[in-house]
Motif scaffolding. Structure first.
Motif, PDB file in Angstrom:
ATOM      1  N   LEU A   5      40.257  33.751  35.901  1.00  0.00           N
ATOM      2  CA  LEU A   5      40.061  34.984  36.664  1.00  0.00           C
ATOM      3  C   LEU A   5      41.389  35.516  37.184  1.00  0.00           C
ATOM      4  CD1 LEU A   5      38.149  37.026  37.959  1.00  0.00           C
ATOM      5  CD2 LEU A   5      37.926  35.476  39.906  1.00  0.00           C
ATOM      6  N   ALA A   6      42.248  34.618  37.669  1.00  0.00           N
ATOM      7  CA  ALA A   6      43.559  35.050  38.158  1.00  0.00           C
ATOM      8  C   ALA A   6      44.384  35.666  37.033  1.00  0.00           C
ATOM      9  CB  ALA A   6      44.300  33.861  38.768  1.00  0.00           C
ATOM     10  N   GLY A   7      44.312  35.062  35.841  1.00  0.00           N
ATOM     11  CA  GLY A   7      45.047  35.619  34.704  1.00  0.00           C
ATOM     12  C   GLY A   7      44.536  36.988  34.302  1.00  0.00           C
ATOM     13  N   VAL A   8      43.211  37.166  34.313  1.00  0.00           N
ATOM     14  CA  VAL A   8      42.626  38.470  33.951  1.00  0.00           C
ATOM     15  C   VAL A   8      43.014  39.532  34.981  1.00  0.00           C
ATOM     16  CG1 VAL A   8      40.457  39.723  33.686  1.00  0.00           C
ATOM     17  CG2 VAL A   8      40.717  37.461  32.671  1.00  0.00           C
ATOM     18  N   ILE A   9      42.957  39.169  36.261  1.00  0.00           N
ATOM     19  CA  ILE A   9      43.328  40.132  37.309  1.00  0.00           C
ATOM     20  C   ILE A   9      44.796  40.522  37.187  1.00  0.00           C
ATOM     21  CG2 ILE A   9      43.611  40.420  39.795  1.00  0.00           C
ATOM     22  CD1 ILE A   9      41.125  38.713  40.187  1.00  0.00           C
ATOM     23  N   THR A  10      45.659  39.527  36.934  1.00  0.00           N
ATOM     24  CA  THR A  10      47.086  39.819  36.767  1.00  0.00           C
ATOM     25  C   THR A  10      47.320  40.739  35.583  1.00  0.00           C
ATOM     26  OG1 THR A  10      47.632  37.642  37.687  1.00  0.00           O
ATOM     27  CG2 THR A  10      49.370  38.791  36.473  1.00  0.00           C
ATOM     28  N   TRP A  11      46.653  40.440  34.478  1.00  0.00           N
ATOM     29  CA  TRP A  11      46.794  41.303  33.291  1.00  0.00           C
ATOM     30  C   TRP A  11      46.307  42.722  33.579  1.00  0.00           C
ATOM     31  CZ3 TRP A  11      42.179  42.947  30.768  1.00  0.00           C
ATOM     32  CH2 TRP A  11      42.414  43.803  29.680  1.00  0.00           C
ATOM     33  N   LEU A  12      45.190  42.855  34.281  1.00  0.00           N
ATOM     34  CA  LEU A  12      44.666  44.177  34.604  1.00  0.00           C
ATOM     35  C   LEU A  12      45.642  44.956  35.484  1.00  0.00           C
ATOM     36  CD1 LEU A  12      40.848  43.589  35.256  1.00  0.00           C
ATOM     37  CD2 LEU A  12      41.895  44.937  33.432  1.00  0.00           C
TER      38      LEU A  12
END
Length: 283
Positions: free
Chosen positions: A10-17
């Motif tokens: 989830l942290a990786g997806v949020i960072t990418w977004l």
């Protein structure tokens, strides 16, 4: 190996977004024409690769059949973004490579992950310095430490996950072995009881039957009738003992399905195993 890190994913997806939205926002407000469609497509491909790589036990997962290809594709997307975008406005794009190096401990040793991370950092900031025609060694050093920190943390998480998995496997093996030993212990106890009944009680009843037969020949009248009744009871008891011993010996055979069923039930859920063993098969 299972990647059970939903919070990290989830942290990786949020960072990418955040990187993607910020990049498109800045690009939209920059004067002149810019490859918004190409940049959007590259950002989308990078995010898609990241999501697929985090899938557990999937061909496109980081440890799956196509995981290495997705790793290479996501890194190519990051470098393509660096090439297309004016670097002076998008210095933060190196965050994408930090996300990328977090996958390396799953596919290689920590030492190789360090080396590959440093190679990526050198290539990235060498290209950026060439595009901007300025020195970036301070920025490269800072981002390099971030990359190393990401590798170290992910290596620790991976090692902990592997240790937990190994411990769970050993626990399952111990449970299966305990069940097999329990079944073998029951078989041994039944065999011992059957042997004792046959050797002790059976022999004594046989001797008693012989003695009653002898007594029947040497008695007359009412006494002979009582001896004959006792002889019949002794013979009936001897027959019951032999039948019980025979039944216990037949029950000492271990049913193969019953032995393997608990072992299969303790296996990981990802292994779909179906037993096809005749119920009469014994060992």
């Amino acid at each position: 190996m299972k990647l059970k890190f939903p919070l990290a994913t989830l942290a990786g997806v949020i960072t990418w977004l955040l990187v993607a939205l910020l990049t498109l926002y800045i690009l939209w407000h920059l004067p002149g024409k810019h490859p918004i469609f190409s940049v959007s497509l590259l950002l989308l491909l990078f995010g898609l690769c990241f999501i697929l790589l985090t899938q557990e036990e999937h061909p496109y997962g980081v440890t799956g059949r196509y995981g290495r290809y997705l790793l290479g594709g996501s890194l190519a997307c990051a470098f393509a973004l660096l090439w297309l975008l004016p670097s002076r406005h998008f210095d933060y794009l190196a965050i994408l490579t930090i996300i990328w190096v977090c996958f390396l401990p799953y596919v290689m040793s920590q030492q190789r992950a360090f080396l590959l991370s440093m190679l990526v950092v050198i290539c990235w900031f060498s290209l950026q310095a060439w595009l901007e025609q300025r020195s970036l060694w301070i920025t490269a050093s800072l981002y390099g430490t971030f990359h190393l920190f990401a590798v170290i943390m992910q290596s620790a998480i991976t090692a902990e996950q592997q240790a937990k998995q190994a411990l769970a496997e050993k626990n399952l093996e111990l449970q299966s072995a305990q069940q097999l030993l329990l079944a073998a212990s029951r078989q041994t106890e039944r065999t011992r009881i059957a042997r004792n009944l046959h050797d002790l009680l059976g022999h004594h009843l046989t001797a008693l039957t012989i003695q009653l037969q002898i007594a029947s020949y040497h008695t007359d009248g009412e006494a002979k009738q009582q001896v004959d009744k006792s002889l019949q009871l002794a013979r009936l008891l001897l027959s019951d003992v032999r039948e019980a011993v025979s039944s216990m010996r037949d029950g000492t055979d271990l049913n193969l399905r019953q032995l393997l069923q608990p072992v299969v039930e303790n296996l990981p859920e990802s292994l779909q195993i179906e037993l096809d063993i005749p119920t009469e098969l014994k060992c």
